[in-house]
Design a protein around this motif. Structure first.
Motif, PDB file in Angstrom:
ATOM      1  N   SER A 471      16.607  -0.074 -49.857  1.00 18.32           N
ATOM      2  CA  SER A 471      16.711   1.280 -50.400  1.00 18.32           C
ATOM      3  C   SER A 471      18.174   1.551 -50.721  1.00 18.32           C
ATOM      4  N   THR A 472      18.396   2.587 -51.512  1.00 14.18           N
ATOM      5  CA  THR A 472      19.761   2.984 -51.858  1.00 14.18           C
ATOM      6  C   THR A 472      20.046   4.333 -51.216  1.00 14.18           C
ATOM      7  N   GLU A 473      21.152   4.409 -50.489  1.00 10.37           N
ATOM      8  CA  GLU A 473      21.462   5.630 -49.745  1.00 10.37           C
ATOM      9  C   GLU A 473      22.926   6.001 -49.902  1.00 10.37           C
ATOM     10  N   ILE A 474      23.213   7.238 -49.530  1.00  9.88           N
ATOM     11  CA  ILE A 474      24.593   7.686 -49.370  1.00  9.88           C
ATOM     12  C   ILE A 474      24.726   8.293 -47.982  1.00  9.88           C
ATOM     13  N   GLU A 475      25.958   8.372 -47.481  1.00 16.45           N
ATOM     14  CA  GLU A 475      26.220   9.018 -46.194  1.00 16.45           C
ATOM     15  C   GLU A 475      27.155  10.194 -46.431  1.00 16.45           C
ATOM     16  N   ILE A 476      26.699  11.370 -46.048  1.00 13.46           N
ATOM     17  CA  ILE A 476      27.471  12.598 -46.233  1.00 13.46           C
ATOM     18  C   ILE A 476      28.020  13.046 -44.878  1.00 13.46           C
ATOM     19  N   SER A 477      29.340  13.196 -44.796  1.00  9.33           N
ATOM     20  CA  SER A 477      29.985  13.653 -43.568  1.00  9.33           C
ATOM     21  C   SER A 477      30.483  15.082 -43.754  1.00  9.33           C
ATOM     22  N   ILE A 478      30.129  15.938 -42.792  1.00 10.11           N
ATOM     23  CA  ILE A 478      30.566  17.337 -42.813  1.00 10.11           C
ATOM     24  C   ILE A 478      31.276  17.632 -41.505  1.00 10.11           C
ATOM     25  N   GLU A 479      32.479  18.166 -41.596  1.00 10.64           N
ATOM     26  CA  GLU A 479      33.242  18.515 -40.395  1.00 10.64           C
ATOM     27  C   GLU A 479      33.086  19.999 -40.094  1.00 10.64           C
ATOM     28  N   PHE A 480      32.727  20.310 -38.839  1.00  7.33           N
ATOM     29  CA  PHE A 480      32.526  21.691 -38.405  1.00  7.33           C
ATOM     30  C   PHE A 480      33.598  22.072 -37.391  1.00  7.33           C
ATOM     31  N   GLU A 481      33.938  23.340 -37.389  1.00  6.70           N
ATOM     32  CA  GLU A 481      34.816  23.916 -36.375  1.00  6.70           C
ATOM     33  C   GLU A 481      33.932  24.773 -35.476  1.00  6.70           C
ATOM     34  N   VAL A 482      33.716  24.310 -34.250  1.00  9.12           N
ATOM     35  CA  VAL A 482      32.720  24.914 -33.366  1.00  9.12           C
ATOM     36  C   VAL A 482      33.393  25.704 -32.262  1.00  9.12           C
ATOM     37  N   THR A 483      32.996  26.946 -32.098  1.00  7.92           N
ATOM     38  CA  THR A 483      33.456  27.767 -30.978  1.00  7.92           C
ATOM     39  C   THR A 483      32.512  27.516 -29.806  1.00  7.92           C
ATOM     40  N   LYS A 484      33.052  26.955 -28.722  1.00  5.65           N
ATOM     41  CA  LYS A 484      32.208  26.410 -27.663  1.00  5.65           C
ATOM     42  C   LYS A 484      32.660  26.885 -26.287  1.00  5.65           C
ATOM     43  N   PRO A 485      31.745  27.498 -25.500  1.00  6.27           N
ATOM     44  CA  PRO A 485      32.094  27.864 -24.128  1.00  6.27           C
ATOM     45  C   PRO A 485      32.036  26.636 -23.227  1.00  6.27           C
ATOM     46  N   LEU A 486      32.518  26.797 -22.026  1.00  7.46           N
ATOM     47  CA  LEU A 486      32.460  25.704 -21.052  1.00  7.46           C
ATOM     48  C   LEU A 486      31.012  25.439 -20.665  1.00  7.46           C
ATOM     49  N   GLU A 487      30.638  24.157 -20.581  1.00  7.81           N
ATOM     50  CA  GLU A 487      29.268  23.769 -20.256  1.00  7.81           C
ATOM     51  C   GLU A 487      29.253  22.778 -19.110  1.00  7.81           C
ATOM     52  N   ILE A 488      28.072  22.634 -18.495  1.00  8.38           N
ATOM     53  CA  ILE A 488      27.890  21.590 -17.484  1.00  8.38           C
ATOM     54  C   ILE A 488      28.149  20.236 -18.138  1.00  8.38           C
ATOM     55  N   GLY A 489      28.949  19.421 -17.480  1.00  8.46           N
ATOM     56  CA  GLY A 489      29.327  18.118 -18.017  1.00  8.46           C
ATOM     57  C   GLY A 489      30.700  18.096 -18.657  1.00  8.46           C
ATOM     58  N   ASP A 490      31.248  19.276 -18.984  1.00 11.73           N
ATOM     59  CA  ASP A 490      32.598  19.328 -19.545  1.00 11.73           C
ATOM     60  C   ASP A 490      33.627  18.997 -18.466  1.00 11.73           C
ATOM     61  N   LYS A 491      34.768  18.483 -18.922  1.00 12.34           N
ATOM     62  CA  LYS A 491      35.838  18.114 -17.991  1.00 12.34           C
ATOM     63  C   LYS A 491      36.962  19.135 -18.069  1.00 12.34           C
ATOM     64  N   ILE A 492      37.414  19.566 -16.889  1.00 12.07           N
ATOM     65  CA  ILE A 492      38.565  20.459 -16.824  1.00 12.07           C
ATOM     66  C   ILE A 492      39.585  19.839 -15.885  1.00 12.07           C
ATOM     67  N   MET A 493      40.802  20.370 -15.934  1.00 12.10           N
ATOM     68  CA  MET A 493      41.871  19.764 -15.137  1.00 12.10           C
ATOM     69  C   MET A 493      42.953  20.779 -14.845  1.00 12.10           C
ATOM     70  N   GLY A 494      43.649  20.532 -13.750  1.00  7.23           N
ATOM     71  CA  GLY A 494      44.854  21.271 -13.439  1.00  7.23           C
ATOM     72  C   GLY A 494      46.046  20.499 -13.966  1.00  7.23           C
TER      73      GLY A 494
END
Length: 612
Positions: A471-494
């Motif tokens: 088949s013949t295809e193309i790949e389209i890349s879109i960059e998003f700027e996401v406003t994201k709160p802290l979630e379980i699994g995120d890493k934080i540090m002092g």
């Protein structure tokens, strides 16, 4: 200050720089010629070089921050004249960044100790004399330190001078125009020079330009001050700190990887100067204060005297990986070099909490998670089947792929800068591979802004499915700027090399509370006390105790900032007295309540950041 280090490479006459460099190469080759069996002809050739001209003829201005010089070159060697006109040499801006094709890039400072020989160790692996050379130290007094881009220019010139010469002036001119191709070149380049013997060449790996991650001001400030030794195949002794590093590079900042001890950072001192004649840094001060010993990143860490060196190393690395928060604030305990705010002050307690903060787990409140809201860039890729046309027509908001009677059209429904939420249509496709219009939607969890769309239609390519059907295809890349709160699994540090992963986010009314100065306050974070004794980064305890004493009591010694070398132990009695005035016990601990249980725990504020 970084601009001053580069001023020498922006001179009108580069002949001084080239002569100094070639003199070092000659000395280096003469020193090792018996061991490496170098050809004396090469050394004699270099000694007979005359630089007739290497002067700036013009200066170009791409924009208000981007400059480059155009130079004419004329070098005489063995009755052959090598020359070229309009050789471009880029100049950095005030922050030490270069600009090429409308993007900012930086070049690290490279530690240079001569060129290497291919297959040398393999042939002489039993030679004691060779082994003694490989077991050396990273002595900066015997090496050059040159920005990678400018070292690549000098290496290109060296390569031209050691190549077999031709009587054709055109070919000699072309050699120097290779310098122009270095502008904006990303990554590490291996330079291969003249033959020494059969299957043996002189060579050197040189880092040129790199694209900054643009995470925060610490990373941005540190990039042009990076110092690298461009080889991982070295003895262990090369990775160890050396007395020549003092006042030049930070002993405590180096990556935790195969580059440990080989990638360093310049100290952030006004006393640090650069000598163009020796291609070396020197420090005018003989003092041992923090400014003359620490890099910019390490200087951000308070109370480093109380923490293990490995944790400070990790802390300086972590700070450069911190995401800038939307609601960032100044640290209560600052060191004085915070130009921007990238974290928040969290009211924390050290205690175990139902197993959720075992090992590196961290329990936080919902309000704290919202305070840690950040903006991240995420790229989503879409695969689309299209008509196998070589190129597409780009009209208004649609791409058209057409081959004879077959056609596929992509209709764009968004533009850069648009806000999208889950389920919003980004583009639609109509064509031979789709029975009806196919919608491609945004599938992110959080509202986002479209940061970047393809400027031109993507070019089709052939691919095969699991049944080997083409088949013949193309790949389209879109960059998003996401406003994201802290979630379980995120890493934080002092700031003390302490880091962890969010294991539980509780409603504020479900969090333990503490009593400070007669007021009940909801904790924002619960950390395991076991993480301190296992890592020996006690500096965080001085931050926690002194910050709460400063905010709610009468301890004001650190209100205007504290040196990273501050000895908190000398203020322990004064801090404890202030803590007792607002309700602590004799050990500086406060009452903490959770459901029907009471404890006395270490409570206070600590500056926390979110890790990329």
């Amino acid at each position: 200050m970084i601009k001053q280090y580069y001023e020498h490479f922006m001179m009108d006459d580069w002949s001084i720089i080239v002569n100094n460099y070639l003199n070092y190469i000659i000395t280096n080759l003469e020193k090792n010629k018996k061991i490496l069996k170098l050809n004396n002809n090469t050394i004699n050739t270099l000694k007979n070089i005359k630089i007739a001209n290497f002067k700036k003829t013009a200066e170009t201005l791409e924009d208000s921050a981007t400059r480059s010089g155009l130079y004419d070159i004329e070098i005489e060697i063995n009755n052959v004249t090598l020359w070229a006109n309009n050789i471009q040499i880029l100049y950095p801006d005030e922050d030490g960044y270069f600009k090429h094709q409308n993007r900012k890039i930086y070049t690290p400072w490279v530690i240079f100790d001569g060129y290497e020989i291919e297959e040398l160790v393999k042939e002489y692996e039993d030679d004691e004399e060779i082994q003694s050379i490989t077991d050396k130290n990273l002595d900066l007094n015997t090496k050059l330190i040159i920005p990678g881009y400018y070292l690549a220019i000098l290496s290109t010139i060296f390569g031209n001078l050691t190549e077999k010469k031709t009587k054709s002036s055109d070919k000699n001119e072309i050699r120097f125009y290779l310098i122009n191709k270095l502008a904006g070149k990303i990554g590490v380049t291996t330079y291969r020079y003249y033959k020494i013997s059969k299957n043996k060449f002189m060579y050197k790996k040189i880092p040129l330009f790199f694209i900054p991650d643009k995470l925060n001001y610490i990373e941005y400030y540190s990039n042009p001050r990076k110092v690298v030794y461009p080889s991982e195949k070295v003895s262990e002794s090369m990775r160890l700190p050396h007395s020549s590093h003092r006042g030049i590079v930070d002993f405590l900042e180096t990556p935790e990887s195969e580059k440990i001890g080989l990638t360093l950072s310049l100290v952030d001192s006004d006393n640090l100067q650069y000598d163009i004649n020796k291609f070396q840094f020197f420090n005018n001060s003989d003092k041992t204060n923090a400014e003359d010993i620490l890099s910019f990143a390490t200087y951000q860490i308070p109370f480093i005297l109380h923490s293990d060196g490995a944790r400070i190393l990790m802390g300086s690395k972590n700070l450069k990986q911190a995401l800038t928060l939307n609601k960032a604030e100044k640290p209560y305990i600052k060191t004085g070099k915070e130009k921007e705010n990238i974290g928040v002050n969290a009211l924390i307690a050290y205690g175990l909490f139902e197993g959720y903060n075992f090992e590196d787990g961290i329990v936080v409140s919902e309000s704290f998670a919202k305070r840690m809201e950040t903006i991240v860039r995420e790229t989503e890729k879409f695969r689309v089947k299209v008509t196998p046309a070589k190129f597409a027509e780009n009209e208004l908001n649609q791409w058209t792929y057409k081959l004879k009677d077959n056609i596929t059209v992509i209709y764009w429904k968004v533009k850069e800068g648009d806000q999208v939420k889950y389920g919003d249509t980004l583009f639609e496709v109509k064509g031979e591979y789709y029975n009806k219009i196919r919608k491609f939607n945004y599938t992110g969890k959080y509202t986002a802004k479209i940061n970047k769309l393809p400027k031109t239609p993507e070019r089709p390519f052939k691919c095969f499915n699991i049944n080997d059907e083409p088949s013949t295809e193309i790949e389209i890349s879109i960059e998003f700027e996401v406003t994201k709160p802290l979630e379980i699994g995120d890493k934080i540090m002092g700031r003390h090399g302490n880091k962890g992963t969010i294991a539980k986010i509780l409603n504020d009314n479900e969090m333990p509370t503490t009593y400070v100065n007669g007021t009940e306050r909801t904790l924002e974070m619960i950390l395991s006390p076991l993480g301190i004794v296992s890592r020996m980064n006690l500096g965080q305890l001085y931050e926690v105790h002194s910050s709460i004493a400063q905010q709610f009591s009468d301890f004001q010694d650190y209100v205007n900032g504290v040196s990273p070398f501050e000895n908190g132990y000398k203020k322990k009695d004064k801090i404890l007295e202030s803590l007792q005035k607002i309700g602590s016990d004799n050990y500086g601990r406060f009452l903490v309540k959770y459901k029907d249980k009471n404890w006395y725990l270490t409570v206070g504020f600590q500056y926390f950041l979110q890790r990329f």
